[in-house]
Design an enzyme around this catalytic site. Sequence first.
Site, PDB file in Angstrom:
ATOM      1  N   LYS A 117       3.057 -11.902   8.017  1.00 55.77           N
ATOM      2  CA  LYS A 117       1.987 -10.955   7.571  1.00 55.77           C
ATOM      3  C   LYS A 117       1.408 -11.903   6.332  1.00 55.77           C
ATOM      4  CE  LYS A 117       0.178  -7.306   4.963  1.00 55.77           C
ATOM      5  NZ  LYS A 117       0.506  -6.109   4.120  1.00 55.77           N
ATOM      6  N   THR A 165       0.888  -1.176   0.034  1.00 56.33           N
ATOM      7  CA  THR A 165       0.226   0.032   0.052  1.00 56.33           C
ATOM      8  C   THR A 165       0.778   1.404   0.075  1.00 56.33           C
ATOM      9  OG1 THR A 165      -1.861  -1.115   1.274  1.00 56.33           O
ATOM     10  CG2 THR A 165      -2.003   1.157   1.218  1.00 56.33           C
ATOM     11  N   TYR A 187       6.470 -11.771   4.568  1.00 56.85           N
ATOM     12  CA  TYR A 187       5.377 -11.027   4.134  1.00 56.85           C
ATOM     13  C   TYR A 187       5.108 -11.997   2.871  1.00 56.85           C
ATOM     14  CZ  TYR A 187       2.805  -7.233   1.835  1.00 56.85           C
ATOM     15  OH  TYR A 187       2.015  -6.417   1.113  1.00 56.85           O
TER      16      TYR A 187
END
Lengths: 308, 308, 308, 308
Positions: free
Chosen positions: B167, B51, B139
């Site tokens: 994550k 993001t 991630y």
Amino acid sequence: MTTTQLPLRGIIPPMVTPLIDNDTLDKVGVERLVEHMIAGGIHGLFALGTTGEAPSLSYDIRYQLVELSCKIVNGRIPVLVGITDTSISESLALAEHAARCGAAAVVSAPPYYFAPAQQELIEYYTELADALPLPLYLYNMPSHVKVIFEPQTVRTLSEHPNVAGLKDSSSNMVYFNSLVHIMHDKPEFSLLVGPEELTAECVLLGGHGGVNGGANIFPELYVELYNAALACDIVRVRELQARVMEISTTLYKIGKYGSSFLKGVKCSLSLMGICSDFAAAPFRKFRAEERAKVREILERLGAEIKNP
Amino acid sequence: MTTTQLPLRGIIPPMVTPLIDNDTLDKVGVERLVEHMIAGGIHGLFALGTTGEAPSLSYDIRYQLVELSCKIVNGRIPVLVGITDTSISESLALAEHAARCGAAAVVSAPPYYFAPAQQELIEYYTELADALPLPLYLYNMPSHVKVIFEPQTVRTLSEHPNVAGLKDSSSNMVYFNSLVHIMHDKPEFSLLVGPEELTAECVLLGGHGGVNGGANIFPELYVELYNAALACDIVRVRELQARVMEISTTLYKIGKYGSSFLKGVKCSLSLMGICSDFAAAPFRKFRAEERAKVREILERLGAEIKNP
Amino acid sequence: MTTTQLPLRGIIPPMVTPLIDNDTLDKVGVERLVEHMIAGGIHGLFALGTTGEAPSLSYDIRYQLVELSCKIVNGRIPVLVGITDTSISESLALAEHAARCGAAAVVSAPPYYFAPAQQELIEYYTELADALPLPLYLYNMPSHVKVIFEPQTVRTLSEHPNVAGLKDSSSNMVYFNSLVHIMHDKPEFSLLVGPEELTAECVLLGGHGGVNGGANIFPELYVELYNAALACDIVRVRELQARVMEISTTLYKIGKYGSSFLKGVKCSLSLMGICSDFAAAPFRKFRAEERAKVREILERLGAEIKNP
Amino acid sequence: MTTTQLPLRGIIPPMVTPLIDNDTLDKVGVERLVEHMIAGGIHGLFALGTTGEAPSLSYDIRYQLVELSCKIVNGRIPVLVGITDTSISESLALAEHAARCGAAAVVSAPPYYFAPAQQELIEYYTELADALPLPLYLYNMPSHVKVIFEPQTVRTLSEHPNVAGLKDSSSNMVYFNSLVHIMHDKPEFSLLVGPEELTAECVLLGGHGGVNGGANIFPELYVELYNAALACDIVRVRELQARVMEISTTLYKIGKYGSSFLKGVKCSLSLMGICSDFAAAPFRKFRAEERAKVREILERLGAEIKNP
């Protein structure tokens, strides 16, 4: 900078990047490798492509390699520099450096983290080409990049005066032949294939050559294949194609992972005494067992082993 | 550097990167955005994630953003820094910078040009974690990176003292629940989801929180959802989940491309007067038509429009 | 035919198809299996799904199985019949047969050789639902079918009076939660998940139940999990979820291929003395080595081995 | 049954299936189409392939088509019958029917719902070939089937006396050239390409021909291209290849979906007065707007429009 005759044609090997470790170029190896390929008759040199592990290298190493390669080549053949990046600013900065070093052109695959839509690709490459100091070759590489340049996108981008050609590594010859067809009214736009298994058919049907990894090891073979295809000498093409396929189906198929090709090429160059076989993270060079297999195949192919 | 209580829990927004243009941070915007989120009760901040458009940013911008974010946060909450890169050397250099600036941890998705095999991932992350000055969060981001961390790979890497959690942005909850199960004897290993649509179920079933993009805009909503899930208040969870899904199915679905989410978040922040909506290449910010739609949705959601 | 209360809710196992060989049903096994599951409290039965190996069965076997299952169930619970096919005519013929046998509804994943676009899906399912003698449940199964039902397509198709719900086997809970959200004004439209690892969160957040393969083996477990989730008893949900995940991460992970789940379920049923473990081509049942592993896991899980 | 000379060579069109509706063959259309293609010099006929929409047809229609095609052909050229199915029993039953009708061989792509692993493919095809009454051609079609025949799998299966060749529709010529290379010591094993854009290069480099959809419309063109490639007449090959690519980049690119090729071929045949253009569900024939575009292209290509 060499003035390149258009369209760019022939065998333009994607040079492997000789490394001592992740942060150190094998400079002697670079020199030996460049001279080995030029002696083999190659028509150009492509630094910092996929075979060159460009994305795995630090920027410092990338800048060093461009400078060193251009210096060694010294105008004898055109040098193309890969500027593929996820950041347009880094792509532009590297292109500026390439221009200063005397490179002839740059090569760019689409940003490869986010997947742009075709319209986004057109806007991205227009912005890039507007700002570039050198001609640009598009690089179609869907397996690594996730998106393709659709034929109509290539057509649109080819209108830009700074877009000079496309290298296709998709292995999809319906795609490539479509490009040859829709670009046939722009004979100066260069259409090259990546996979060496496809150089013969590319040239026979109107494409311009191959950016072939195997030409790091056996440059003469690919140059000869290109010449035979250009001369429409099908008998000779088939003989040489058989050798290319023998390499492809043996030397590049050692080891378990997708990295077999790269490791096979680097290991071969190491065995031939040309450069180090260190592979940048996330890969590792072949261990003794795989190296023995590479050696065996090279000997069968008639290569001279200097560094067993 | 903040000492983080383990496992890391709660809402840790992946901060968007406010930009004036491709080469200029919107520094005032960064400050307003960080304060907006801290005021909303977030438990940590993740700079340079997806993001945050990290791969699209120049290194110079990345370094500036890390320094600025850490300075503004000033130890109030842990700052995590994305070091995802295709070059291990660049990842390490950025991690060193993050440590110097006072970040609490780093986050890394696999190298995303070449696709490493699981064994290659294990070797890569072992080498990386050995050298890192900060704890590492893995991630998982297969849509952008092409490979996943298989559960057994996570288990293996979790033995490394420097690997602190993962994550997951796969949206695949069979995968995530498998991780929760096989890691349940390591309660200090943090398991977080990326998509905000999944934070509720993640926390209800034993996960630790969400790295939710929407928390840039509405930090209180996601914090409240996290708290309700932690308290097993299902009635409240469902009310809040309905608001999360309303945002997800409207605000993030404007425009035609995969970039709708990012553009929707940045446009919202611009309308709310928090920061610029410039999107780094290869993307572009929404134009007037889409901006009008974002505004309409924000108003319906009760957000205050300061910059129409 | 049973009149089904809407929305269809609860645990509706996708029944495995007990086989003696590719062309012979294990009829005794079918009876034992159906009774085993009904005794376990299941809310419905789904014959000829993916776990039922429907596409691998001859039409003759499919017709026999539908007739036999409906006869054994005898109205105690609703029977759903999979009519997924690449030929609409064959789907319709099977649906007619299902209606005659007393089935309550049919289930259909998109034609899975050609990949229809969303508009083509809407036209296809409108044509199908117009002609069907029974209510239709859509079946989202992208890994096997290549296309998804986009949320807006589901919304459009839900307007058809014959379309009663959707089973989602994508494992993507952002997708599933989007469906729950956009369908919340149609509370009679049933939204079920396939993977048993997701039944808890599906029900906690407003979905209606699970079409769970593991309920062939341990029907009570999944029924109990469903009830706990319906009652919002999170403590109990977590205990049961841990057992579900233990099964998922051990019993379904034997063997090397994608067929591990199916083979694991059939082998378990064979060891428990319920039915034959023959797997239809292109798969094969587990051999002695894998069977021993399944047995060991089943014993650890507390299952009674009657056929070692 | 025709005795086929090995390897099977030349242009073997995958015949479209002329339909009145989903359940009715256009029998007059079948006859006109077969005669049109035989008059064009084709070397064989492939019924029930992808272009024949085989998976979309009921079994009744499939059986009728095989019988009718064999009767019309009446031994003039070999007829190959597609038996691709997800059920091995249905494949075998259709193969028995094909043998009774006088077909020369059968063609099979892997089961296409479940995705078998390579070892599972070997076992599946060994079981199938053992039981087949006719020689078998393997059909590599990853876009529709999800799995490929890896070259080593082809090599292994080629040892079976009943496995006679392979048709490759992957468009990946690295793959196809690998097969040509590893099979060069079995010159009776036929290697054919599906996409007509690739027939020229296939034949130039040692492959045996093309299973080309466009040969339904313009059989002479593809036969002439095949002959020119066989004669190594590169000048003529390039002229004909340009016509093939003109068709490929215009006639097959109308409409928005992946079904453009099929609809374009059927619409062309309808405009030429050969057969109906009804497309089986899940597809639909072109409407007036697209039909007008097809007509315009056909006229430009010099085809005679009999049914405007």
